[in-house]
Design an enzyme around this catalytic site. Sequence first.
Site, PDB file in Angstrom:
ATOM      1  N   LYS A   1     -14.675   7.669  -5.020  1.00 56.32           N
ATOM      2  CA  LYS A   1     -15.767   6.690  -5.152  1.00 56.32           C
ATOM      3  C   LYS A   1     -16.840   6.949  -4.091  1.00 56.32           C
ATOM      4  O   LYS A   1     -18.027   7.020  -4.399  1.00 56.32           O
ATOM      5  CB  LYS A   1     -15.230   5.249  -4.996  1.00 56.32           C
ATOM      6  CG  LYS A   1     -14.098   4.908  -5.958  1.00 56.32           C
ATOM      7  CD  LYS A   1     -13.591   3.481  -5.777  1.00 56.32           C
ATOM      8  CE  LYS A   1     -12.914   3.201  -4.461  1.00 56.32           C
ATOM      9  NZ  LYS A   1     -11.628   3.904  -4.264  1.00 56.32           N
TER      10      LYS A   1
ATOM     11  N   ARG B   1     -12.587  -5.982  -6.124  1.00 56.14           N
ATOM     12  CA  ARG B   1     -11.216  -5.484  -6.156  1.00 56.14           C
ATOM     13  C   ARG B   1     -10.245  -6.523  -6.673  1.00 56.14           C
ATOM     14  O   ARG B   1      -9.060  -6.257  -6.765  1.00 56.14           O
ATOM     15  CB  ARG B   1     -10.814  -5.160  -4.719  1.00 56.14           C
ATOM     16  CG  ARG B   1     -10.743  -3.688  -4.378  1.00 56.14           C
ATOM     17  CD  ARG B   1     -10.457  -3.656  -2.898  1.00 56.14           C
ATOM     18  NE  ARG B   1      -9.898  -2.427  -2.456  1.00 56.14           N
ATOM     19  CZ  ARG B   1     -10.596  -1.449  -1.893  1.00 56.14           C
ATOM     20  NH1 ARG B   1     -11.900  -1.540  -1.758  1.00 56.14           N
ATOM     21  NH2 ARG B   1      -9.981  -0.379  -1.466  1.00 56.14           N
TER      22      ARG B   1
ATOM     23  N   ARG C   1      -8.132  13.884   4.196  1.00 52.32           N
ATOM     24  CA  ARG C   1      -9.517  13.450   4.432  1.00 52.32           C
ATOM     25  C   ARG C   1      -9.848  13.299   5.918  1.00 52.32           C
ATOM     26  O   ARG C   1      -9.052  12.823   6.705  1.00 52.32           O
ATOM     27  CB  ARG C   1      -9.750  12.103   3.740  1.00 52.32           C
ATOM     28  CG  ARG C   1     -11.093  11.469   4.131  1.00 52.32           C
ATOM     29  CD  ARG C   1     -11.454  10.302   3.290  1.00 52.32           C
ATOM     30  NE  ARG C   1     -10.456   9.266   3.260  1.00 52.32           N
ATOM     31  CZ  ARG C   1     -10.533   8.204   2.474  1.00 52.32           C
ATOM     32  NH1 ARG C   1     -11.565   8.071   1.651  1.00 52.32           N
ATOM     33  NH2 ARG C   1      -9.592   7.287   2.495  1.00 52.32           N
TER      34      ARG C   1
ATOM     35  N   ARG D   1      -1.651   0.515  -0.492  1.00 41.78           N
ATOM     36  CA  ARG D   1      -2.988   0.459  -1.116  1.00 41.78           C
ATOM     37  C   ARG D   1      -2.892   0.686  -2.621  1.00 41.78           C
ATOM     38  O   ARG D   1      -3.584   0.032  -3.408  1.00 41.78           O
ATOM     39  CB  ARG D   1      -3.917   1.507  -0.470  1.00 41.78           C
ATOM     40  CG  ARG D   1      -4.353   1.094   0.931  1.00 41.78           C
ATOM     41  CD  ARG D   1      -4.774   2.269   1.774  1.00 41.78           C
ATOM     42  NE  ARG D   1      -6.006   2.895   1.341  1.00 41.78           N
ATOM     43  CZ  ARG D   1      -6.417   4.096   1.787  1.00 41.78           C
ATOM     44  NH1 ARG D   1      -5.683   4.767   2.670  1.00 41.78           N
ATOM     45  NH2 ARG D   1      -7.550   4.600   1.362  1.00 41.78           N
TER      46      ARG D   1
ATOM     47  N   ARG E   1      -8.923   8.313   9.180  1.00 40.17           N
ATOM     48  CA  ARG E   1      -8.757   6.857   9.110  1.00 40.17           C
ATOM     49  C   ARG E   1      -7.312   6.444   9.392  1.00 40.17           C
ATOM     50  O   ARG E   1      -6.384   7.129   8.963  1.00 40.17           O
ATOM     51  CB  ARG E   1      -9.171   6.364   7.720  1.00 40.17           C
ATOM     52  CG  ARG E   1     -10.649   6.101   7.610  1.00 40.17           C
ATOM     53  CD  ARG E   1     -11.138   5.855   6.223  1.00 40.17           C
ATOM     54  NE  ARG E   1     -10.344   4.975   5.390  1.00 40.17           N
ATOM     55  CZ  ARG E   1     -10.664   4.639   4.153  1.00 40.17           C
ATOM     56  NH1 ARG E   1     -11.778   5.111   3.609  1.00 40.17           N
ATOM     57  NH2 ARG E   1      -9.890   3.844   3.448  1.00 40.17           N
TER      58      ARG E   1
HETATM   59  P1  AP5 Z   1     -13.335   9.601  -1.201  1.00 41.49           P
HETATM   60  O1  AP5 Z   1     -14.597   9.824  -1.954  1.00 41.49           O
HETATM   61  O2  AP5 Z   1     -13.427   9.283   0.255  1.00 41.49           O
HETATM   62  O3  AP5 Z   1     -12.403   8.536  -1.988  1.00 41.49           O
HETATM   63  P2  AP5 Z   1     -12.586   6.972  -2.211  1.00 41.49           P
HETATM   64  O4  AP5 Z   1     -12.309   6.680  -3.646  1.00 41.49           O
HETATM   65  O5  AP5 Z   1     -13.882   6.498  -1.653  1.00 41.49           O
HETATM   66  O6  AP5 Z   1     -11.337   6.478  -1.354  1.00 41.49           O
HETATM   67  P3  AP5 Z   1     -11.158   5.351  -0.259  1.00 41.49           P
HETATM   68  O7  AP5 Z   1      -9.847   5.657   0.428  1.00 41.49           O
HETATM   69  O8  AP5 Z   1     -12.353   5.225   0.635  1.00 41.49           O
HETATM   70  O9  AP5 Z   1     -10.990   4.114  -1.154  1.00 41.49           O
HETATM   71  P4  AP5 Z   1     -10.317   2.832  -0.785  1.00 41.49           P
HETATM   72  O10 AP5 Z   1     -10.737   2.021  -1.945  1.00 41.49           O
HETATM   73  O11 AP5 Z   1      -8.858   2.891  -0.515  1.00 41.49           O
HETATM   74  O12 AP5 Z   1     -10.916   2.482   0.668  1.00 41.49           O
HETATM   75  P5  AP5 Z   1     -12.033   1.459   1.148  1.00 41.49           P
HETATM   76  O13 AP5 Z   1     -12.748   2.104   2.263  1.00 41.49           O
HETATM   77  O14 AP5 Z   1     -12.817   0.940  -0.005  1.00 41.49           O
HETATM   78  O15 AP5 Z   1     -12.412  10.905  -1.396  1.00 41.49           O
HETATM   79  C1  AP5 Z   1     -11.151  11.023  -0.768  1.00 41.49           C
HETATM   80  C2  AP5 Z   1     -10.940  12.477  -0.305  1.00 41.49           C
HETATM   81  O16 AP5 Z   1     -10.876  13.314  -1.450  1.00 41.49           O
HETATM   82  C3  AP5 Z   1     -12.086  13.040   0.561  1.00 41.49           C
HETATM   83  O17 AP5 Z   1     -11.557  13.873   1.547  1.00 41.49           O
HETATM   84  C4  AP5 Z   1     -12.957  13.845  -0.431  1.00 41.49           C
HETATM   85  O18 AP5 Z   1     -13.606  14.933   0.206  1.00 41.49           O
HETATM   86  C5  AP5 Z   1     -11.909  14.320  -1.435  1.00 41.49           C
HETATM   87  N1  AP5 Z   1     -12.437  14.397  -2.799  1.00 41.49           N
HETATM   88  C6  AP5 Z   1     -13.301  13.546  -3.406  1.00 41.49           C
HETATM   89  N2  AP5 Z   1     -13.543  13.916  -4.673  1.00 41.49           N
HETATM   90  C7  AP5 Z   1     -12.780  15.034  -4.888  1.00 41.49           C
HETATM   91  C8  AP5 Z   1     -12.595  15.903  -6.014  1.00 41.49           C
HETATM   92  N3  AP5 Z   1     -13.227  15.708  -7.186  1.00 41.49           N
HETATM   93  N4  AP5 Z   1     -11.736  16.944  -5.867  1.00 41.49           N
HETATM   94  C9  AP5 Z   1     -11.089  17.170  -4.702  1.00 41.49           C
HETATM   95  N5  AP5 Z   1     -11.247  16.406  -3.589  1.00 41.49           N
HETATM   96  C10 AP5 Z   1     -12.082  15.340  -3.689  1.00 41.49           C
HETATM   97  O19 AP5 Z   1     -11.132   0.249   1.683  1.00 41.49           O
HETATM   98  C11 AP5 Z   1     -10.341   0.370   2.844  1.00 41.49           C
HETATM   99  C12 AP5 Z   1      -9.657  -0.971   3.124  1.00 41.49           C
HETATM  100  O20 AP5 Z   1     -10.654  -2.001   3.366  1.00 41.49           O
HETATM  101  C13 AP5 Z   1      -8.804  -1.548   1.980  1.00 41.49           C
HETATM  102  O21 AP5 Z   1      -7.492  -1.018   1.962  1.00 41.49           O
HETATM  103  C14 AP5 Z   1      -8.836  -3.054   2.319  1.00 41.49           C
HETATM  104  O22 AP5 Z   1      -7.967  -3.352   3.382  1.00 41.49           O
HETATM  105  C15 AP5 Z   1     -10.262  -3.264   2.791  1.00 41.49           C
HETATM  106  N6  AP5 Z   1     -11.207  -3.581   1.696  1.00 41.49           N
HETATM  107  C16 AP5 Z   1     -12.290  -2.843   1.306  1.00 41.49           C
HETATM  108  N7  AP5 Z   1     -12.923  -3.419   0.276  1.00 41.49           N
HETATM  109  C17 AP5 Z   1     -12.217  -4.556  -0.011  1.00 41.49           C
HETATM  110  C18 AP5 Z   1     -12.358  -5.578  -0.998  1.00 41.49           C
HETATM  111  N8  AP5 Z   1     -13.366  -5.524  -1.908  1.00 41.49           N
HETATM  112  N9  AP5 Z   1     -11.462  -6.576  -1.009  1.00 41.49           N
HETATM  113  C19 AP5 Z   1     -10.448  -6.652  -0.104  1.00 41.49           C
HETATM  114  N10 AP5 Z   1     -10.249  -5.690   0.860  1.00 41.49           N
HETATM  115  C20 AP5 Z   1     -11.124  -4.663   0.907  1.00 41.49           C
END
Ligand code: AP5
Length: 215
Positions: A13, A88, A127, A172, A161
């Site tokens: 994402k 979410r 990552r 997660r 992270r």
């Molecule tokens: P990346 O693009 O970073 O993946 P992502 O989908 O953004 O993953 P996140 O881990 O950031 O999502 P998340 O939803 O768990 O975390 P968030 O920060 O929102 O890609 C991942 C890796 O793969 C990278 O190294 C990239 O280079 C590689 N990659 C990408 N595309 C690729 C491809 N096509 N092929 C190969 N490699 C690839 O949330 C973190 C925490 O915050 C949550 O756990 C929660 O505690 C809290 N939080 C955030 N939002 C909320 C909410 N709305 N409600 C409640 N809690 C929340």
Amino acid sequence: MNIILLGPPGAGKGTQAHRLVAERGMVQLSTGDMLRAARTSGTEMGKQVATVMDRGDLVTDEIVIGLIAEQLDNGAGGKGFIFDGFPRTLPQADALGELLESKGQNLHAVVEMKVDDAALISRITGRYTCNECGAVYHDETKKPAKDGECDKCGGHEFTRRADDNEESLRTRLMNYYRDTSPLIGYYYAKDQLKRIDGLGEINEVAARVAGVLDT
Ligand code: AP5
């Protein structure tokens, strides 16, 4: 055009949101990034959410809806917002609908990025992020052109992270399947859901995202 990127942790994402910002001038609203910024700046809310995030659990709806409402109030939507990691839960989805409606705005598409769990584990555990500009890299699939130097800003410091480990990832993923996956049906029923295969090279996935946004 306002869109949601919906998918499990590691679906790509953030990576695709950065592309859309660079290529289309859209504005990325990542609740994960906002919460991490609150932690780094040491605000009361940042301290409150730190352990919850490291464990891989969801922070409260109230906090994240508040963060998004604040950003929408700022109104600098440019060519549209990309909601990344929000909503979410079903209450978050309802709140987003109401917030957009109150600003006279619409949601144009919800892009569900499908990636199997095995690929997610390797993406998450490999990552790392540039400390200076937040550019995201991967040990295998997205290395900087020059070893140890960020392509985007030339920075030399990188971080992994605290929640990017197998144990937090299991939590997660469980939270995703339990609390977030019902949004797939929610947006399907509203005829806003577009599903894409999130496996494949980053450029291939970007082309699929563009394909659904441009039809
Ligand atoms: P990346 O693009 O970073 O993946 P992502 O989908 O953004 O993953 P996140 O881990 O950031 O999502 P998340 O939803 O768990 O975390 P968030 O920060 O929102 O890609 C991942 C890796 O793969 C990278 O190294 C990239 O280079 C590689 N990659 C990408 N595309 C690729 C491809 N096509 N092929 C190969 N490699 C690839 O949330 C973190 C925490 O915050 C949550 O756990 C929660 O505690 C809290 N939080 C955030 N939002 C909320 C909410 N709305 N409600 C409640 N809690 C929340």
